[in-house]
Write a protein that holds these residues in place. Structure first.
Motif, PDB file in Angstrom:
ATOM      1  N   ASP A  54      33.372 -18.345 -67.031  1.00  0.00           N
ATOM      2  CA  ASP A  54      33.365 -19.183 -66.211  1.00  0.00           C
ATOM      3  C   ASP A  54      33.740 -20.723 -66.952  1.00  0.00           C
ATOM      4  O   ASP A  54      34.622 -21.388 -66.362  1.00  0.00           O
ATOM      5  CB  ASP A  54      31.979 -19.701 -65.495  1.00  0.00           C
ATOM      6  CG  ASP A  54      31.860 -18.558 -64.368  1.00  0.00           C
ATOM      7  OD1 ASP A  54      32.668 -17.659 -64.112  1.00  0.00           O
ATOM      8  OD2 ASP A  54      30.628 -18.445 -63.979  1.00  0.00           O
ATOM      9  N   SER A 112      32.840 -26.323 -56.141  1.00  0.00           N
ATOM     10  CA  SER A 112      32.509 -25.087 -55.304  1.00  0.00           C
ATOM     11  C   SER A 112      31.586 -24.325 -56.235  1.00  0.00           C
ATOM     12  O   SER A 112      30.542 -23.656 -55.622  1.00  0.00           O
ATOM     13  CB  SER A 112      33.723 -24.266 -54.900  1.00  0.00           C
ATOM     14  OG  SER A 112      34.362 -23.984 -55.762  1.00  0.00           O
ATOM     15  N   SER A 113      31.746 -24.289 -57.668  1.00  0.00           N
ATOM     16  CA  SER A 113      31.067 -23.119 -58.466  1.00  0.00           C
ATOM     17  C   SER A 113      29.719 -23.921 -58.496  1.00  0.00           C
ATOM     18  O   SER A 113      28.573 -23.325 -58.622  1.00  0.00           O
ATOM     19  CB  SER A 113      31.768 -23.138 -59.725  1.00  0.00           C
ATOM     20  OG  SER A 113      32.818 -22.437 -59.546  1.00  0.00           O
ATOM     21  N   TRP A 114      29.647 -25.347 -58.579  1.00  0.00           N
ATOM     22  CA  TRP A 114      28.263 -26.050 -58.748  1.00  0.00           C
ATOM     23  C   TRP A 114      27.608 -25.936 -57.332  1.00  0.00           C
ATOM     24  O   TRP A 114      26.463 -25.545 -57.349  1.00  0.00           O
ATOM     25  CB  TRP A 114      28.586 -27.556 -59.136  1.00  0.00           C
ATOM     26  CG  TRP A 114      27.470 -28.197 -59.331  1.00  0.00           C
ATOM     27  CD1 TRP A 114      26.271 -27.964 -60.065  1.00  0.00           C
ATOM     28  CD2 TRP A 114      27.288 -29.536 -58.870  1.00  0.00           C
ATOM     29  NE1 TRP A 114      25.234 -28.962 -59.808  1.00  0.00           N
ATOM     30  CE2 TRP A 114      26.022 -30.082 -59.290  1.00  0.00           C
ATOM     31  CE3 TRP A 114      28.116 -30.632 -58.220  1.00  0.00           C
ATOM     32  CZ2 TRP A 114      25.471 -31.297 -59.108  1.00  0.00           C
ATOM     33  CZ3 TRP A 114      27.512 -31.834 -58.226  1.00  0.00           C
ATOM     34  CH2 TRP A 114      26.222 -32.278 -58.525  1.00  0.00           C
ATOM     35  N   ALA A 115      28.143 -26.094 -56.364  1.00  0.00           N
ATOM     36  CA  ALA A 115      27.612 -26.103 -55.069  1.00  0.00           C
ATOM     37  C   ALA A 115      26.979 -24.513 -54.655  1.00  0.00           C
ATOM     38  O   ALA A 115      26.113 -24.598 -54.281  1.00  0.00           O
ATOM     39  CB  ALA A 115      28.711 -26.255 -53.726  1.00  0.00           C
ATOM     40  N   THR A 116      27.355 -23.561 -55.276  1.00  0.00           N
ATOM     41  CA  THR A 116      27.170 -22.031 -54.960  1.00  0.00           C
ATOM     42  C   THR A 116      26.103 -22.007 -56.028  1.00  0.00           C
ATOM     43  O   THR A 116      25.474 -20.563 -55.966  1.00  0.00           O
ATOM     44  CB  THR A 116      28.118 -21.021 -54.629  1.00  0.00           C
ATOM     45  OG1 THR A 116      28.941 -21.087 -56.172  1.00  0.00           O
ATOM     46  CG2 THR A 116      29.165 -21.666 -53.615  1.00  0.00           C
ATOM     47  N   GLY A 117      25.650 -22.524 -57.138  1.00  0.00           N
ATOM     48  CA  GLY A 117      24.886 -22.306 -58.360  1.00  0.00           C
ATOM     49  C   GLY A 117      25.528 -21.244 -59.356  1.00  0.00           C
ATOM     50  O   GLY A 117      24.970 -21.054 -60.226  1.00  0.00           O
ATOM     51  N   ARG A 118      26.753 -21.067 -59.250  1.00  0.00           N
ATOM     52  CA  ARG A 118      27.493 -20.446 -60.171  1.00  0.00           C
ATOM     53  C   ARG A 118      27.605 -20.952 -61.638  1.00  0.00           C
ATOM     54  O   ARG A 118      27.463 -20.525 -62.588  1.00  0.00           O
ATOM     55  CB  ARG A 118      28.962 -20.045 -59.615  1.00  0.00           C
ATOM     56  CG  ARG A 118      29.642 -19.148 -60.691  1.00  0.00           C
ATOM     57  CD  ARG A 118      30.833 -18.518 -60.134  1.00  0.00           C
ATOM     58  NE  ARG A 118      31.804 -17.649 -60.955  1.00  0.00           N
ATOM     59  CZ  ARG A 118      32.892 -17.637 -60.676  1.00  0.00           C
ATOM     60  NH1 ARG A 118      33.379 -17.407 -59.432  1.00  0.00           N
ATOM     61  NH2 ARG A 118      33.577 -16.604 -61.672  1.00  0.00           N
ATOM     62  N   LYS A 142      25.780 -24.462 -63.267  1.00  0.00           N
ATOM     63  CA  LYS A 142      24.574 -25.429 -63.027  1.00  0.00           C
ATOM     64  C   LYS A 142      24.985 -26.838 -63.751  1.00  0.00           C
ATOM     65  O   LYS A 142      25.231 -26.690 -64.881  1.00  0.00           O
ATOM     66  CB  LYS A 142      23.119 -24.818 -63.679  1.00  0.00           C
ATOM     67  CG  LYS A 142      22.728 -23.505 -62.603  1.00  0.00           C
ATOM     68  CD  LYS A 142      21.512 -23.033 -63.224  1.00  0.00           C
ATOM     69  CE  LYS A 142      21.020 -21.759 -62.123  1.00  0.00           C
ATOM     70  NZ  LYS A 142      19.861 -21.142 -62.978  1.00  0.00           N
TER      71      LYS A 142
END
Length: 115
Positions: free
Chosen positions: A79, A92-98, A100
């Motif tokens: 990532d 979007s990766s931060w919003a989904t928790g992928r 942090k």
């Protein structure tokens, strides 16, 4: 899984990207804060400083961060490489928790322009 060398190069590229930024991104990158990037799949942490628009003094340690940094990132090695390479959108990766991101509220507000 990306190697630690690939991750170190990704962090170096991120530093170069920040140094070459303009406007709001440049302003947000001029924070002077401690920074860690924990790579869960490699069980390694890169620590450094976000300072003068660059990531400086980067060191690598095994395991979790040795101290609590003011800005803390946690993700996988793939990532990190994908995010810096532009194929993984940070927001979007931060919003989904992928990915942090942990920081104080003021820092999060300033960093939002980097997202």
């Amino acid at each position: 899984m990306a190697s630690t060398e690939q991750c170190r190069e990704a962090l170096d590229q991120l530093s170069r990207n920040l140094a070459g930024a303009n406007g709001d991104v440049r302003k947000a990158a001029t924070l002077d804060r401690s920074l860690t990037c924990r790579l869960t799949d490699l069980d390694v942490t890169f620590s450094g400083r976000l300072q003068d628009g660059r990531i400086t003094d980067v060191t690598q340690t095994p395991g979790p961060p040795p101290a609590k940094a003011e800005i803390r990132l946690t993700m996988t090695s793939d990532d990190l490489v994908a995010m810096v390479g532009g194929t993984l959108p940070f927001a979007s990766s931060w919003a989904t928790g992928r990915i942090k991101l942990e920081a104080g509220l003021r820092d999060l507000l300033r960093l939002r322009s980097l997202l």
